[in-house]
Design a protein around this motif. Sequence first.
Motif, PDB file in Angstrom:
ATOM      1  N   GLY A 197       0.796  -1.235   0.000  1.00  0.00           N
ATOM      2  CA  GLY A 197       0.000   0.000   0.000  1.00  0.00           C
ATOM      3  C   GLY A 197       0.818   1.269   0.000  1.00  0.00           C
ATOM      4  O   GLY A 197       0.294   2.370   0.080  1.00  0.00           O
ATOM      5  N   ARG A 198       2.132   1.136  -0.065  1.00  0.00           N
ATOM      6  CA  ARG A 198       2.965   2.333  -0.026  1.00  0.00           C
ATOM      7  C   ARG A 198       2.676   3.246  -1.229  1.00  0.00           C
ATOM      8  O   ARG A 198       2.699   4.469  -1.107  1.00  0.00           O
ATOM      9  CB  ARG A 198       4.448   1.942  -0.001  1.00  0.00           C
ATOM     10  CG  ARG A 198       4.937   1.520   1.389  1.00  0.00           C
ATOM     11  CD  ARG A 198       6.331   0.907   1.304  1.00  0.00           C
ATOM     12  NE  ARG A 198       7.000   0.797   2.599  1.00  0.00           N
ATOM     13  CZ  ARG A 198       6.848  -0.204   3.444  1.00  0.00           C
ATOM     14  NH1 ARG A 198       5.997  -1.170   3.179  1.00  0.00           N
ATOM     15  NH2 ARG A 198       7.523  -0.238   4.593  1.00  0.00           N
ATOM     16  N   ILE A 199       2.427   2.629  -2.376  1.00  0.00           N
ATOM     17  CA  ILE A 199       2.178   3.453  -3.558  1.00  0.00           C
ATOM     18  C   ILE A 199       0.716   3.918  -3.594  1.00  0.00           C
ATOM     19  O   ILE A 199       0.432   5.081  -3.889  1.00  0.00           O
ATOM     20  CB  ILE A 199       2.578   2.681  -4.840  1.00  0.00           C
ATOM     21  CG1 ILE A 199       4.122   2.563  -4.865  1.00  0.00           C
ATOM     22  CG2 ILE A 199       2.090   3.408  -6.098  1.00  0.00           C
ATOM     23  CD1 ILE A 199       4.677   1.757  -6.009  1.00  0.00           C
ATOM     24  N   SER A 200      -0.165   3.031  -3.190  1.00  0.00           N
ATOM     25  CA  SER A 200      -1.574   3.453  -3.227  1.00  0.00           C
ATOM     26  C   SER A 200      -1.869   4.537  -2.185  1.00  0.00           C
ATOM     27  O   SER A 200      -2.839   5.281  -2.323  1.00  0.00           O
ATOM     28  CB  SER A 200      -2.514   2.256  -3.077  1.00  0.00           C
ATOM     29  OG  SER A 200      -2.210   1.545  -1.912  1.00  0.00           O
ATOM     30  N   ASN A 201      -1.044   4.664  -1.158  1.00  0.00           N
ATOM     31  CA  ASN A 201      -1.218   5.793  -0.228  1.00  0.00           C
ATOM     32  C   ASN A 201      -1.205   7.126  -0.990  1.00  0.00           C
ATOM     33  O   ASN A 201      -1.942   8.058  -0.645  1.00  0.00           O
ATOM     34  CB  ASN A 201      -0.108   5.819   0.826  1.00  0.00           C
ATOM     35  CG  ASN A 201      -0.357   4.796   1.938  1.00  0.00           C
ATOM     36  OD1 ASN A 201      -1.497   4.360   2.153  1.00  0.00           O
ATOM     37  ND2 ASN A 201       0.712   4.417   2.645  1.00  0.00           N
ATOM     38  N   PHE A 202      -0.329   7.213  -2.008  1.00  0.00           N
ATOM     39  CA  PHE A 202      -0.280   8.448  -2.799  1.00  0.00           C
ATOM     40  C   PHE A 202      -1.581   8.616  -3.599  1.00  0.00           C
ATOM     41  O   PHE A 202      -2.148   9.720  -3.672  1.00  0.00           O
ATOM     42  CB  PHE A 202       0.919   8.439  -3.755  1.00  0.00           C
ATOM     43  CG  PHE A 202       2.228   8.617  -3.031  1.00  0.00           C
ATOM     44  CD1 PHE A 202       2.664   9.895  -2.683  1.00  0.00           C
ATOM     45  CD2 PHE A 202       3.007   7.528  -2.678  1.00  0.00           C
ATOM     46  CE1 PHE A 202       3.868  10.063  -2.011  1.00  0.00           C
ATOM     47  CE2 PHE A 202       4.202   7.690  -2.002  1.00  0.00           C
ATOM     48  CZ  PHE A 202       4.641   8.954  -1.663  1.00  0.00           C
ATOM     49  N   ALA A 203      -2.060   7.518  -4.204  1.00  0.00           N
ATOM     50  CA  ALA A 203      -3.309   7.585  -4.971  1.00  0.00           C
ATOM     51  C   ALA A 203      -4.470   8.004  -4.072  1.00  0.00           C
ATOM     52  O   ALA A 203      -5.307   8.814  -4.454  1.00  0.00           O
ATOM     53  CB  ALA A 203      -3.584   6.233  -5.625  1.00  0.00           C
ATOM     54  N   LYS A 204      -4.439   7.476  -2.853  1.00  0.00           N
ATOM     55  CA  LYS A 204      -5.511   7.824  -1.914  1.00  0.00           C
ATOM     56  C   LYS A 204      -5.413   9.300  -1.520  1.00  0.00           C
ATOM     57  O   LYS A 204      -6.413  10.024  -1.502  1.00  0.00           O
ATOM     58  CB  LYS A 204      -5.407   6.940  -0.669  1.00  0.00           C
ATOM     59  CG  LYS A 204      -5.750   5.475  -0.929  1.00  0.00           C
ATOM     60  CD  LYS A 204      -5.391   4.616   0.291  1.00  0.00           C
ATOM     61  CE  LYS A 204      -5.529   3.123  -0.028  1.00  0.00           C
ATOM     62  NZ  LYS A 204      -4.895   2.288   1.024  1.00  0.00           N
ATOM     63  N   ALA A 205      -4.211   9.743  -1.216  1.00  0.00           N
ATOM     64  CA  ALA A 205      -4.025  11.143  -0.813  1.00  0.00           C
ATOM     65  C   ALA A 205      -4.418  12.080  -1.947  1.00  0.00           C
ATOM     66  O   ALA A 205      -4.902  13.197  -1.721  1.00  0.00           O
ATOM     67  CB  ALA A 205      -2.571  11.388  -0.410  1.00  0.00           C
ATOM     68  N   ALA A 206      -4.226  11.591  -3.182  1.00  0.00           N
ATOM     69  CA  ALA A 206      -4.562  12.410  -4.346  1.00  0.00           C
ATOM     70  C   ALA A 206      -6.066  12.348  -4.640  1.00  0.00           C
ATOM     71  O   ALA A 206      -6.546  13.049  -5.541  1.00  0.00           O
ATOM     72  CB  ALA A 206      -3.783  11.923  -5.564  1.00  0.00           C
ATOM     73  N   GLY A 207      -6.788  11.502  -3.911  1.00  0.00           N
ATOM     74  CA  GLY A 207      -8.210  11.345  -4.163  1.00  0.00           C
ATOM     75  C   GLY A 207      -8.511  10.507  -5.376  1.00  0.00           C
ATOM     76  O   GLY A 207      -9.617  10.520  -5.903  1.00  0.00           O
ATOM     77  N   LEU A 208      -7.506   9.762  -5.855  1.00  0.00           N
ATOM     78  CA  LEU A 208      -7.701   8.950  -7.051  1.00  0.00           C
ATOM     79  C   LEU A 208      -8.244   7.565  -6.727  1.00  0.00           C
ATOM     80  O   LEU A 208      -8.640   6.827  -7.620  1.00  0.00           O
ATOM     81  CB  LEU A 208      -6.382   8.823  -7.812  1.00  0.00           C
ATOM     82  CG  LEU A 208      -5.788  10.149  -8.309  1.00  0.00           C
ATOM     83  CD1 LEU A 208      -4.401   9.936  -8.880  1.00  0.00           C
ATOM     84  CD2 LEU A 208      -6.710  10.778  -9.352  1.00  0.00           C
ATOM     85  N   MET A 209      -8.145   7.185  -5.465  1.00  0.00           N
ATOM     86  CA  MET A 209      -8.775   5.934  -5.049  1.00  0.00           C
ATOM     87  C   MET A 209      -9.220   6.075  -3.602  1.00  0.00           C
ATOM     88  O   MET A 209      -8.759   6.959  -2.867  1.00  0.00           O
ATOM     89  CB  MET A 209      -7.835   4.725  -5.242  1.00  0.00           C
ATOM     90  CG  MET A 209      -6.662   4.635  -4.299  1.00  0.00           C
ATOM     91  SD  MET A 209      -5.614   3.167  -4.637  1.00  0.00           S
ATOM     92  CE  MET A 209      -6.488   1.906  -3.722  1.00  0.00           C
TER      93      MET A 209
END
Lengths: 613, 613
Positions: free
Chosen positions: B49-61
Amino acid sequence: MTPIESQIMKWQSVPFTKVNIDDAFWRPRLEVLKHVTIKTCIAQCKETGRISNFAKAAGLMDGEFEGIYFNDSDVYKVLEGAAYLLMSNRDPELESETDRMIELIAAAQEPDGYLCTYYTLVAPESKWTDMEKHEMYNGGHLIEAAVAYFEATGKRKLLDVACRMADHYDRLFGPGKRHWVEGHEEIELALVKLYRVTREERYWKLALWLLEERGHGHGKGEIWDKEEWGPAYCQDDVPVRDIERVTGHAVRAMYLYSAMADVVHASGDLAYVDALHRVWAHTVERNMYVTGGIGPSRDNEGFTTDYDLPNETAYCETCAAIAMAFWNHRMNLLFGDAKYADVVEREMYNGALAGISLSGDKFFYVNPLASKGGHHRVEWFGTSCCPTNLVRFLPSIGQYAYARTDDGLVVNQFMNGEAEFEIGNGLNVKLKQTTYYPWDGKIELAVNPERTGKFAVRLRVPGWCRGYKLEVCGAPLFGAEALTDRGYLILDRQWSPGDSIVLQLDMPVEVVRARAEVEANRGRLAIQRGPVVYCMEQADNPELNDDAFALSPRDPFHICYRPDLLGGVTLMTGKEENGKPCVLIPYYAWDNREKGFMQVWIREVENQLLYLY
Amino acid sequence: MTPIESQIMKWQSVPFTKVNIDDAFWRPRLEVLKHVTIKTCIAQCKETGRISNFAKAAGLMDGEFEGIYFNDSDVYKVLEGAAYLLMSNRDPELESETDRMIELIAAAQEPDGYLCTYYTLVAPESKWTDMEKHEMYNGGHLIEAAVAYFEATGKRKLLDVACRMADHYDRLFGPGKRHWVEGHEEIELALVKLYRVTREERYWKLALWLLEERGHGHGKGEIWDKEEWGPAYCQDDVPVRDIERVTGHAVRAMYLYSAMADVVHASGDLAYVDALHRVWAHTVERNMYVTGGIGPSRDNEGFTTDYDLPNETAYCETCAAIAMAFWNHRMNLLFGDAKYADVVEREMYNGALAGISLSGDKFFYVNPLASKGGHHRVEWFGTSCCPTNLVRFLPSIGQYAYARTDDGLVVNQFMNGEAEFEIGNGLNVKLKQTTYYPWDGKIELAVNPERTGKFAVRLRVPGWCRGYKLEVCGAPLFGAEALTDRGYLILDRQWSPGDSIVLQLDMPVEVVRARAEVEANRGRLAIQRGPVVYCMEQADNPELNDDAFALSPRDPFHICYRPDLLGGVTLMTGKEENGKPCVLIPYYAWDNREKGFMQVWIREVENQLLYLY
């Protein structure tokens, strides 16, 4: 086999005549010996009356005994050295000179076999009254010369003289006859040599009896009455089998231990084995300089207390270093352990070799490890044992290179040249060694048996070496065969003509530190590379003052072979504490140029290094 | 110039893109990094989840923050490593992967420049309230990745993100603004890197300000309240210019000192010079393992008391060894002394390299110097700083090989390959290095300036080396030019195309002993050859039991290169005290086979040797 029996290897020397030295380091030294040193020594023996003493004793000329009571020995030692030179080169001029000397010696022998010109000329009525007067010491050197001369030339004349004299001793001394403790050992090892060439067992038995005489209060003479020394001075304090510690006069002690090893080798009697191990450890682990020098004290020309190894006042008689090589060579043959050949090597390249100038005509009696500039080689001494020991040690250097074993051969020292071995099963093997030792650690061996056969080649890995590579017939070795046993690689296999071995010894600069018990060397280091101990000398370091410098173990040395300098040496150039360049030369080569300080143990810059190499 | 000014050399790094590595030791490792390690790390960053944390913070997921608050840093470190790999091989597959990661990172940045997915997702209201929460630590790794990626690809996207973030920091913090003591140093050295690529001085000035914040009681957060550690844990106990001793968490300390060296280099301000010298000596002389490992304690992942260097419980975090290389590389550039490059080398071949398996997919966090068999590399960690530090350290190994000086170039590390230098007067010089380092000490250099010109070539002589030979254009050198200055040979002369240098370093087996103060190593020795520290491992020594063996410094080692073993290693085979063969392998290569004991510091057979080498 008991554990003690299993230690005994009884390796054999290789006859000198079978060893040819063709080596960049040793060959020029042998040439100087032949062209300068032997001639210098013969001339000095003539000028100082040493030779005419024999003519006088023979009644062939008039005049009084000249010199000191042990001067005969110098003539014998020169003869022995000449014999070794004749082995490799039968120079007719030299041989006719030595033949003339032998004529005089034979003529000086008394009808009963007695031979000692001092007593014959000065005090014939006092023979065998003072055990310190070197009668048998002289006799021992006669025997050694006679054996060497016989082996070199096949001429028996001197050997016959020696046998007559030994038989005379045998009639006078021995079980149930007169007691005798020879003040300066030498006769004992000589008698074993005489046994080896004559196969007469009574000679080694007389040697054994002479050894057994010691330590029982039989010693009598001037030296025994000298209170400050006591009988330990000439190793007459304890029976030899009970020896625990090296004591007294260094040369005497080494000749004694040499004879003890010889007698074990000849007799198979194991009674001295433990004493030999004890006294060897005591000598090497507590009383030997890094140069191989022994005997720190001028007072007794010998040993003092453990770890007493002062540098500037070190006595380290040249003869003692040579005698240490004699003893260790014998220990190597007896026990088959490379650690003894390590000591021989240490003497060969350091303690003994320093005794002679590069020009071959000047000598040190005393070999300090530091000098302020006042210590120099000279041409001769009143007691001139050291030049005449060098003149027999150096031309016989080839005898230390190899040995024969029951199952093959041993390479103990590294020098270019060839040797021939007749090994166990009658197989003849020629071995050719190619190396730039001591300046380079690569040794190539061509193994040439007359036909394919199984035998063991033992290669010494020197004690200073931490790492090596080994190839046989072009292939690197693995496993147990590539590991040392008692300091030897043992290549026990089928060998065929044309086989080869390449041994590559790591030969780095080593920083040497002494045990903390050696007070003189605390805070100091020495530098060694391969077998060669280095020193700093003023001549290369004109801007430095005695002991006003220090080295850091962090600063590396630039290594450079200089064929133009000091007969060809590998120089080390580093930096002292203030950043000035400093040059180190081999210790053996010091005092061959202008005067100035010399140091082996150099102050070490205080450091905080967590890890020391 | 004051004495302190005269110490400052300010050498320059050579751009990675100008260093090509074609080396038998390093090239296979770089291939494994490219084909295995970088992919493993990217995959792990995805899976955890290290990379998806960025997607989440960006509101992309959708979804919650996963993992630990400093997990962003692992993604940045992997990006940085990928950038170094792209420098030597612009692999489109890898680059499109990293470009996608960068898109997410950029998207996660808040409008004001703030970037830390933990706070954005978990506690946006608590930003900048706990100085231990690694906000700027994460930011520092972003900057390092951005600079590397820009240099590798010319793409500015991540660099722009980094600049916006740094500018955000600069608006919030600084003289007259809010105080900040970043709990885990990293941002400071990163800001200097950002200054170097942007030439914006405010970045190094912010780094300087952050350094100056420390030691004045400004630190606040969970860690400061932990009684047993205190502010020394994160080097907030004294103002940095007053540092006397290395303290606390090892990686933090090294990153701090790295930044101090960087700031001196960038600013010319000498205020930290004395502190840097003091703390370097304190680290290297009292608190560094022979492998280069630092930080003995698991408790604080860091330092304890002087000379406390236990072997089996050694923590020696892989990151700390890498950070030690970072710091020492900077010290080398700043002060121009080879002793710092010695430490870099120690880490390269030992402390840092041990962190990764030969297969490239398993890692040590903790690097003990002895193990009973229970310590093994694993694929990933919750706190996975070590794999992601290795993935950026190893592909950038070329940066340690060379440096540029005002008057020429420096060869710091030895590896086969070519490098290009633009030196002082605009002259372009190509240098080709040919060597079998670290298994052989011969280094050949082809010096090819575009035209004849005068410049200085500095060659490091490693601290473990006691002797060397040097030839330039086929002729041996003499005199001052052949001597080292601060560990360097300085060949300052006219160089023409086709000129050559041959440096031959003695590379023997070295017996290493620790100072007596190191209790753990009393009566023990370690074995080193060249830069490589060795160990004994059960796999090669099935008949031996843990610590139930000893080595004698008298017994030599057989040295053999084995291309078939452990990726190609030089093995050492010797004998333990009972005469059994024992095999030593490089420490970095341990735990790549079956389980069992491992030891670096081996018991030494008690001996009576008078002289130690």
